[in-house]
Write a protein that holds these residues in place. Structure first.
Motif, PDB file in Angstrom:
ATOM      1  N   LEU A   1       0.823  -1.209   0.000  1.00  0.00           N
ATOM      2  CA  LEU A   1       0.000   0.000   0.000  1.00  0.00           C
ATOM      3  C   LEU A   1       0.856   1.257   0.000  1.00  0.00           C
ATOM      4  CD1 LEU A   1      -2.808  -0.903   2.588  1.00  0.00           C
ATOM      5  CD2 LEU A   1      -3.054  -0.713   0.108  1.00  0.00           C
ATOM      6  N   ALA A   2       2.011   1.177   0.646  1.00  0.00           N
ATOM      7  CA  ALA A   2       2.879   2.347   0.766  1.00  0.00           C
ATOM      8  C   ALA A   2       3.795   2.536  -0.432  1.00  0.00           C
ATOM      9  CB  ALA A   2       3.719   2.230   2.040  1.00  0.00           C
ATOM     10  N   ASP A   3       3.776   1.615  -1.378  1.00  0.00           N
ATOM     11  CA  ASP A   3       4.755   1.664  -2.467  1.00  0.00           C
ATOM     12  C   ASP A   3       4.111   1.346  -3.809  1.00  0.00           C
ATOM     13  OD1 ASP A   3       7.243   1.906  -3.710  1.00  0.00           O
ATOM     14  OD2 ASP A   3       7.722  -0.220  -3.420  1.00  0.00           O
ATOM     15  N   GLN A   4       3.107   2.112  -4.187  1.00  0.00           N
ATOM     16  CA  GLN A   4       2.429   1.915  -5.469  1.00  0.00           C
ATOM     17  C   GLN A   4       2.522   3.186  -6.306  1.00  0.00           C
ATOM     18  OE1 GLN A   4       1.038  -1.006  -6.610  1.00  0.00           O
ATOM     19  NE2 GLN A   4       1.963  -1.837  -4.743  1.00  0.00           N
ATOM     20  N   PRO A   5       2.623   3.052  -7.613  1.00  0.00           N
ATOM     21  CA  PRO A   5       2.660   4.245  -8.469  1.00  0.00           C
ATOM     22  C   PRO A   5       1.309   4.941  -8.490  1.00  0.00           C
ATOM     23  CG  PRO A   5       2.540   2.261  -9.802  1.00  0.00           C
ATOM     24  CD  PRO A   5       2.752   1.802  -8.391  1.00  0.00           C
ATOM     25  N   LEU A   6       1.325   6.241  -8.767  1.00  0.00           N
ATOM     26  CA  LEU A   6       0.078   6.975  -8.919  1.00  0.00           C
ATOM     27  C   LEU A   6      -0.766   6.337 -10.017  1.00  0.00           C
ATOM     28  CD1 LEU A   6       1.297  10.687  -8.686  1.00  0.00           C
ATOM     29  CD2 LEU A   6       0.033   9.387  -6.956  1.00  0.00           C
ATOM     30  N   GLY A   7      -2.074   6.261  -9.774  1.00  0.00           N
ATOM     31  CA  GLY A   7      -2.960   5.642 -10.751  1.00  0.00           C
ATOM     32  C   GLY A   7      -3.259   4.187 -10.481  1.00  0.00           C
ATOM     33  N   THR A   8      -2.679   3.634  -9.391  1.00  0.00           N
ATOM     34  CA  THR A   8      -2.979   2.255  -9.009  1.00  0.00           C
ATOM     35  C   THR A   8      -4.360   2.193  -8.359  1.00  0.00           C
ATOM     36  OG1 THR A   8      -0.637   1.770  -8.622  1.00  0.00           O
ATOM     37  CG2 THR A   8      -2.248   0.285  -7.597  1.00  0.00           C
ATOM     38  N   HIS A   9      -5.107   1.147  -8.683  1.00  0.00           N
ATOM     39  CA  HIS A   9      -6.396   0.897  -8.030  1.00  0.00           C
ATOM     40  C   HIS A   9      -6.274  -0.341  -7.147  1.00  0.00           C
ATOM     41  CE1 HIS A   9      -9.448   3.636  -9.993  1.00  0.00           C
ATOM     42  NE2 HIS A   9      -8.331   3.944 -10.613  1.00  0.00           N
ATOM     43  N   LEU A  10      -6.930  -0.293  -6.001  1.00  0.00           N
ATOM     44  CA  LEU A  10      -6.883  -1.352  -4.998  1.00  0.00           C
ATOM     45  C   LEU A  10      -8.211  -2.096  -4.975  1.00  0.00           C
ATOM     46  CD1 LEU A  10      -5.672  -2.714  -2.395  1.00  0.00           C
ATOM     47  CD2 LEU A  10      -6.615  -0.758  -1.122  1.00  0.00           C
ATOM     48  N   TYR A  11      -8.138  -3.434  -4.945  1.00  0.00           N
ATOM     49  CA  TYR A  11      -9.329  -4.283  -4.899  1.00  0.00           C
ATOM     50  C   TYR A  11      -9.158  -5.238  -3.718  1.00  0.00           C
ATOM     51  CZ  TYR A  11      -9.263  -2.631  -9.729  1.00  0.00           C
ATOM     52  OH  TYR A  11      -9.179  -1.849 -10.846  1.00  0.00           O
ATOM     53  N   ILE A  12     -10.179  -5.300  -2.852  1.00  0.00           N
ATOM     54  CA  ILE A  12     -10.086  -6.098  -1.630  1.00  0.00           C
ATOM     55  C   ILE A  12     -11.298  -7.009  -1.531  1.00  0.00           C
ATOM     56  CG2 ILE A  12      -9.595  -6.004   0.846  1.00  0.00           C
ATOM     57  CD1 ILE A  12      -9.457  -2.880   0.442  1.00  0.00           C
ATOM     58  N   CYS A  13     -11.046  -8.282  -1.220  1.00  0.00           N
ATOM     59  CA  CYS A  13     -12.149  -9.207  -0.976  1.00  0.00           C
ATOM     60  C   CYS A  13     -11.707 -10.228   0.061  1.00  0.00           C
ATOM     61  CB  CYS A  13     -12.579  -9.916  -2.264  1.00  0.00           C
ATOM     62  SG  CYS A  13     -14.079 -10.912  -2.056  1.00  0.00           S
ATOM     63  N   GLY A  14     -12.594 -10.510   1.011  1.00  0.00           N
ATOM     64  CA  GLY A  14     -12.280 -11.466   2.059  1.00  0.00           C
ATOM     65  C   GLY A  14     -13.151 -11.225   3.272  1.00  0.00           C
ATOM     66  N   PRO A  15     -12.723 -11.692   4.442  1.00  0.00           N
ATOM     67  CA  PRO A  15     -13.493 -11.464   5.668  1.00  0.00           C
ATOM     68  C   PRO A  15     -13.669  -9.973   5.934  1.00  0.00           C
ATOM     69  CG  PRO A  15     -11.778 -13.118   6.019  1.00  0.00           C
ATOM     70  CD  PRO A  15     -11.521 -12.515   4.671  1.00  0.00           C
ATOM     71  N   ALA A  16     -14.768  -9.625   6.604  1.00  0.00           N
ATOM     72  CA  ALA A  16     -15.077  -8.216   6.857  1.00  0.00           C
ATOM     73  C   ALA A  16     -13.949  -7.509   7.593  1.00  0.00           C
ATOM     74  CB  ALA A  16     -16.378  -8.110   7.645  1.00  0.00           C
ATOM     75  N   GLY A  17     -13.333  -8.193   8.563  1.00  0.00           N
ATOM     76  CA  GLY A  17     -12.252  -7.572   9.325  1.00  0.00           C
ATOM     77  C   GLY A  17     -11.059  -7.221   8.452  1.00  0.00           C
ATOM     78  N   LEU A  18     -10.726  -8.098   7.521  1.00  0.00           N
ATOM     79  CA  LEU A  18      -9.617  -7.823   6.604  1.00  0.00           C
ATOM     80  C   LEU A  18      -9.960  -6.652   5.691  1.00  0.00           C
ATOM     81  CD1 LEU A  18      -6.892  -8.598   5.237  1.00  0.00           C
ATOM     82  CD2 LEU A  18      -8.261 -10.032   3.683  1.00  0.00           C
ATOM     83  N   ILE A  19     -11.163  -6.675   5.125  1.00  0.00           N
ATOM     84  CA  ILE A  19     -11.570  -5.593   4.226  1.00  0.00           C
ATOM     85  C   ILE A  19     -11.485  -4.247   4.933  1.00  0.00           C
ATOM     86  CG2 ILE A  19     -13.544  -4.607   3.008  1.00  0.00           C
ATOM     87  CD1 ILE A  19     -14.384  -7.419   2.254  1.00  0.00           C
ATOM     88  N   ASP A  20     -12.019  -4.174   6.143  1.00  0.00           N
ATOM     89  CA  ASP A  20     -12.014  -2.911   6.875  1.00  0.00           C
ATOM     90  C   ASP A  20     -10.588  -2.480   7.216  1.00  0.00           C
ATOM     91  OD1 ASP A  20     -14.764  -2.886   6.726  1.00  0.00           O
ATOM     92  OD2 ASP A  20     -15.055  -3.719   8.738  1.00  0.00           O
ATOM     93  N   HIS A  21      -9.752  -3.437   7.594  1.00  0.00           N
ATOM     94  CA  HIS A  21      -8.360  -3.117   7.941  1.00  0.00           C
ATOM     95  C   HIS A  21      -7.613  -2.553   6.734  1.00  0.00           C
ATOM     96  CE1 HIS A  21      -4.329  -3.505   9.652  1.00  0.00           C
ATOM     97  NE2 HIS A  21      -3.976  -4.084   8.517  1.00  0.00           N
TER      98      HIS A  21
END
Length: 316
Positions: A180-200
Motif C-alpha cells: 500500500l505504501a509503495d504503489q505508483p500513482l494511478g494504481t487501483h486497490l481491490y479487496i475481498c475477504g473477511p469483513a475484518g480484513l476488508i475494513d483493515h
C-alpha cells in the motif's frame, strides 16, 4: 422496480472438493452451448433449495462454455453453502440468474493491486485472468490458512511471481502495508475477504492517502446489522401506512401487510427486492447498489435497508 431477469437452468458438470471446506462447481448449459459473457468480478445468483445466494464467478468471462464457482461451507450461515455442499452432485440441475457485476476492474487504472483473504480469492481470480489476457500490470497478495488455500496451482500457473501466497497472517498484513505504501500513482486497490480484513486494508489505505475512488471492495453478504430504529412507511398507491418495528426488515413488514415483493437472497446482494422511494431518506445496508445509486436515494433494497429518519414513502 423489480430487476427480475430470465433464469437459466444449468447442469453440474464437475465437482471439486480437494480444498477442505471449499466446493468448486462447474455449471454448463444442458445443450452444451455458450453462456452469456460477463465482466470480471461478477457474481452468479444460484437457487439453493428454498433460498438463493450470490457466488463469484472464477472462470474466463468471454463467451464461456461453463460457469465456475467456489463455495466455502458456512455451517451456521444464512446462505446456501450447506445445500451446495451436501445436496448437489454431478448431473444435477440448478436455476441461476445471469451474471451481475459490482466489482469490475477499472480499465484505465495504471496498475491493479489485488488483496484476497481466504475465499475472497474467487472474484479476484477472474480479475487475474483478465489482467493476464489484456497485459495489465497487477500484483495479487493472497492470504489464507495453511492447507485451505483455494485455486493455488491455478494461480501459480496463471500469474507466476505476480502473486504472493502468504499463509501466515502477521506476514500477510505486513506485506499489505508494504504494498500500500509503495504503489505508483494511478494504481487501483481491490479487496475481498473477511469483513475484518476488508475494513483493515481499507482503513490503512485511507490513512496512507489513497483516495476513496481508487479503493474497491467486495463483501460476500451484508454484515450482521443492529436492529435499527422503528419507522413508518406510507404506501402512496393506497394511502395506507405500514409500521416497521426495530429488528423487523422492511421486506418482512411489507409481506406482512400483504404485498408480494420479489426477493431471493434476503442479504442485500442479489438486487431482486429493489423498490422505489418517493420521499424520505433511505439507510442503505445492501451490497448491490452503487455509491451513485445510493446517493440518489430513489430506491432501496428492502430486505436489509431501512429509513434514515422516521418515515419513508414508497409508490406501492
Amino acid at each position: 422496480m423489480s430487476h427480475r431477469t430470465t433464469e437459466l437452468t444449468l447442469r453440474v458438470a464437475a465437482v471439486d472438493d480437494s480444498v477442505p471446506g471449499v466446493r468448486s462447481l462447474s455449471l454448463v448449459a444442458p445443450d452444451g452451448g455458450t453462456l452469456p459473457s460477463f465482466t470480471p468480478g461478477s457474481h452468479l445468483v444460484v437457487g439453493c433449495g428454498d433460498r438463493a445466494n450470490a457466488y463469484s464467478l472464477t472462470c474466463e468471462g468471454i463467451w464461456p462454455t461453463s460457469y465456475e464457482i467456489s463455495v466455502l461451507r458456512v455451517a451456521d450461515g444464512r446462505g446456501g453453502s450447506v445445500w451446495i455442499h451436501d445436496r448437489l452432485s454431478i448431473g444435477d440441475e440448478v436455476s441461476v440468474r445471469p451474471p451481475r457485476s459490482a466489482f469490475a476492474p477499472v480499465n484505465k487504472a495504471r496498475r491493479h493491486l489485488l488483496v484476497a483473504g481466504g475465499i475472497g480469492i474467487t472474484p479476484l481470480l477472474a480479475h487475474v485472468r483478465a489482467a493476464v489476457r489484456w497485459g495489465r500490470d497487477f500484483r495479487l497478495l493472497y492470504g489464507y490458512r495453511d492447507g485451505h488455500g483455494a485455486h493455488l496451482d491455478e494461480l501459480k500457473e496463471l500469474a507466476g511471481d505476480r502473486t504472493e501466497f502468504i499463509p501466515e497472517q502477521p506476514r500477510f498484513l505486513g506485506r499489505i502495508e508494504d504494498e500500500l505504501a509503495d504503489q505508483p500513482l494511478g494504481t487501483h486497490l481491490y479487496i475481498c475477504g473477511p469483513a475484518g480484513l476488508i475494513d483493515h486494508v481499507r482503513d490503512r489505505a485511507s490513512a496512507l492517502g489513497w483516495p476513496a475512488s481508487r479503493i474497491h471492495l467486495e463483501r460476500f453478504g451484508a454484515v450482521e446489522q443492529d436492529p435499527g430504529e422503528p419507522f413508518d412507511v406510507r404506501l402512496t398507491a393506497s394511502g395506507h401506512t405500514v409500521q416497521v418495528p426495530a429488528g423487523v426488515s422492511l421486506l418482512e413488514a411489507l409481506e406482512e401487510y400483504g404485498l408480494r415483493i420479489p426477493h431471493l437472497c434476503r442479504q442485500g446482494v442479489c438486487g431482486e427486492c429493489r423498490v422505489p422511494v418517493a420521499s424520505g431518506r433511505p439507510l442503505h445496508r445492501d451490497l448491490f447498489l452503487t455509491d451513485e445509486e445510493k446517493a440518489a436515494g430513489d430506491s432501496l433494497m428492502c430486505c436489509v435497508s431501512r429509513a434514515a429518519g422516521p418515515r419513508l414513502e414508497l409508490p406501492l
